[in-house]
Design a protein around this motif. Structure first.
Motif, PDB file in Angstrom:
ATOM      1  N   ASP A  46      11.245  -7.333 -11.897  1.00 41.82           N
ATOM      2  CA  ASP A  46      10.411  -6.128 -11.853  1.00 41.82           C
ATOM      3  C   ASP A  46      11.201  -4.983 -11.215  1.00 41.82           C
ATOM      4  OD1 ASP A  46       8.543  -4.145 -10.738  1.00 41.82           O
ATOM      5  OD2 ASP A  46       6.970  -5.535 -11.375  1.00 41.82           O
ATOM      6  N   GLU A  47      11.458  -3.931 -11.991  1.00 40.16           N
ATOM      7  CA  GLU A  47      12.324  -2.844 -11.520  1.00 40.16           C
ATOM      8  C   GLU A  47      11.743  -2.105 -10.319  1.00 40.16           C
ATOM      9  OE1 GLU A  47      14.904   0.910 -13.286  1.00 40.16           O
ATOM     10  OE2 GLU A  47      13.568  -0.207 -14.620  1.00 40.16           O
ATOM     11  N   ASN A  65      13.490  -1.990  -6.583  1.00 35.07           N
ATOM     12  CA  ASN A  65      13.847  -0.766  -5.857  1.00 35.07           C
ATOM     13  C   ASN A  65      13.245  -0.729  -4.457  1.00 35.07           C
ATOM     14  OD1 ASN A  65      15.534   0.449  -7.788  1.00 35.07           O
ATOM     15  ND2 ASN A  65      13.766   1.121  -8.985  1.00 35.07           N
ATOM     16  N   ILE A  66      12.044  -1.291  -4.320  1.00 36.56           N
ATOM     17  CA  ILE A  66      11.420  -1.373  -2.983  1.00 36.56           C
ATOM     18  C   ILE A  66      12.267  -2.271  -2.081  1.00 36.56           C
ATOM     19  CG2 ILE A  66       9.414  -2.251  -1.707  1.00 36.56           C
ATOM     20  CD1 ILE A  66       7.705  -1.438  -4.180  1.00 36.56           C
ATOM     21  N   GLY A  83      10.773 -10.617  -4.680  1.00 35.62           N
ATOM     22  CA  GLY A  83       9.672  -9.702  -4.380  1.00 35.62           C
ATOM     23  C   GLY A  83      10.115  -8.627  -3.409  1.00 35.62           C
ATOM     24  N   ILE A  84       9.324  -8.411  -2.365  1.00 37.45           N
ATOM     25  CA  ILE A  84       9.647  -7.348  -1.396  1.00 37.45           C
ATOM     26  C   ILE A  84      10.524  -7.864  -0.249  1.00 37.45           C
ATOM     27  CG2 ILE A  84       7.624  -5.927  -1.935  1.00 37.45           C
ATOM     28  CD1 ILE A  84       6.284  -7.184   0.581  1.00 37.45           C
ATOM     29  N   GLY A  85      10.993  -9.117  -0.386  1.00 42.21           N
ATOM     30  CA  GLY A  85      11.959  -9.621   0.591  1.00 42.21           C
ATOM     31  C   GLY A  85      11.394 -10.543   1.654  1.00 42.21           C
ATOM     32  N   GLN A 119       0.835  -1.222   0.000  1.00 43.47           N
ATOM     33  CA  GLN A 119       0.000   0.000   0.000  1.00 43.47           C
ATOM     34  C   GLN A 119       0.859   1.257   0.000  1.00 43.47           C
ATOM     35  OE1 GLN A 119      -2.509  -0.642   3.412  1.00 43.47           O
ATOM     36  NE2 GLN A 119      -3.950  -1.946   2.291  1.00 43.47           N
ATOM     37  N   GLU A 120       1.896   1.257   0.829  1.00 41.43           N
ATOM     38  CA  GLU A 120       2.786   2.425   0.920  1.00 41.43           C
ATOM     39  C   GLU A 120       3.443   2.752  -0.417  1.00 41.43           C
ATOM     40  OE1 GLU A 120       5.577   1.440   3.951  1.00 41.43           O
ATOM     41  OE2 GLU A 120       4.250   2.013   5.609  1.00 41.43           O
ATOM     42  N   ASN A 121       3.680   1.709  -1.212  1.00 41.45           N
ATOM     43  CA  ASN A 121       4.349   1.904  -2.501  1.00 41.45           C
ATOM     44  C   ASN A 121       3.391   1.846  -3.687  1.00 41.45           C
ATOM     45  OD1 ASN A 121       7.477   1.869  -1.948  1.00 41.45           O
ATOM     46  ND2 ASN A 121       6.580   0.336  -0.584  1.00 41.45           N
ATOM     47  N   ASP A 122       2.086   1.818  -3.357  1.00 41.91           N
ATOM     48  CA  ASP A 122       1.036   1.791  -4.383  1.00 41.91           C
ATOM     49  C   ASP A 122       1.250   0.668  -5.407  1.00 41.91           C
ATOM     50  OD1 ASP A 122      -1.345   2.700  -5.485  1.00 41.91           O
ATOM     51  OD2 ASP A 122      -0.332   4.059  -6.879  1.00 41.91           O
ATOM     52  N   ILE A 123       1.547  -0.519  -4.885  1.00 45.90           N
ATOM     53  CA  ILE A 123       1.806  -1.674  -5.744  1.00 45.90           C
ATOM     54  C   ILE A 123       0.584  -2.569  -5.815  1.00 45.90           C
ATOM     55  CG2 ILE A 123       3.178  -3.803  -5.996  1.00 45.90           C
ATOM     56  CD1 ILE A 123       4.803  -1.315  -6.584  1.00 45.90           C
TER      57      ILE A 123
END
Length: 298
Positions: A79-80, A84-85, A58-60, A16-20
């Protein structure tokens, strides 16, 4: 005291914080079941001597926990935006033993590693698994779609027995570890998943009629073509399957291949026996035997 946040809440918050918005079609199904995450990591028996390869971090979700236990983690994310996230997340957590690579795992060169732990993007399950087996490693703990996992270890004569089963037979021991339900992910896939242990094995020869034959790279390459040709027609007799898929093994002319098979059958009753069996009932050893006996003609 710092409040413990569940893996599900933590994952949703980061997205949500990264609007993904995750795309199921790209295999972006993120594990939110902390119990299953712990099991997956424990299966890997990690020590500070291990360098772990992770595909699709993914996000780790796995990455951060792997990094705490291993000497190093090599994480490859295509996915770039997600890359970055994860990069920022690792910096925030002050984790410095993760080498992040932004690229297509099927195409990039792997740095050295000795273990693999991954919740794989399901659409690359087959090519990435065979790519793994071109490398030396000790152990892999991998999440697959359950149907795919069943085919990896399919028994001869069953509906799960497939080209994949026959190809993996000479390359790795496959062990089913645990099933993972759709509710363990966001977004929930429509199918069950499975965690599999993969251990490379090296069968470098096969005995035929009291004679030992080497299984080198060229033989395995020919074997892969024969397997592909046979499993195009898994319910046909091997002879007919090879003739119908003759282009895969390098023949254009049906008559030429028929003639070669006839000659080989006359010379060797064992070839005739194998060729009259249906593909689904041929054990990998029999397919390898057929490959070796045919090899000089292919």
């Amino acid at each position: 005291m710092k409040e413990e946040i569940s893996l599900a809440k933590q994952t949703k918050r980061i997205l949500q914080e990264n609007d993904i918005k995750l795309n199921k079609n790209l295999g972006q199904n993120y594990l939110i079941d902390d119990f299953k995450r712990k099991k997956i990591i424990n299966y890997a028996n990690l020590t500070k001597e291990d360098t772990v390869l992770e595909i699709g971090p993914g996000i780790g979700t796995l990455t951060i926990e792997l990094a705490k236990r291993a000497k190093k983690v090599i994480a490859i994310e295509q996915d770039e935006t997600i890359f970055n996230i994860l990069k920022k997340r690792l910096e925030k957590e002050k984790i410095n033993n993760v080498e992040l690579i932004n690229g297509d795992a099927v195409k990039v060169d792997f740095p050295e590693f000795n273990k693999i732990v991954s919740n794989l993007p399901y659409q690359i399950s087959s090519p990435i698994s065979f790519k793994f087996l071109n490398h030396d490693f000790d152990l892999a703990i991998l999440m697959y779609q359950k149907e795919f996992a069943d085919r990896m270890n399919g028994k001869v004569g069953t509906k799960q027995y497939s080209r994949l089963s026959a190809m993996l037979y000479f390359k790795a021991d496959v062990k089913f570890l645990t099933k993972v339900s759709p509710e363990s992910f966001i977004p929930s896939p429509k199918v069950d998943s499975a965690v599999i242990q993969l251990k490379p094995k090296n069968i470098d020869s096969i005995r035929i009629n009291d004679k030992e034959y080497e299984i080198d790279k060229e033989t395995y390459k020919t074997y892969s073509k024969v397997v592909k040709a046979l499993f195009q027609h898994r319910n046909k007799k091997a002879r007919n399957a090879l003739i119908d898929s003759r282009h895969i093994i390098g023949f254009k002319d049906k008559k030429e291949l028929k003639s070669i098979l006839n000659d080989l059958e006359d010379e060797n009753p064992r070839i005739k026996e194998i060729l009259l069996e249906r593909t689904i009932n041929l054990a990998p050893e029999e397919i390898m035997e057929l490959t070796i006996l045919l090899k000089d003609q292919l």
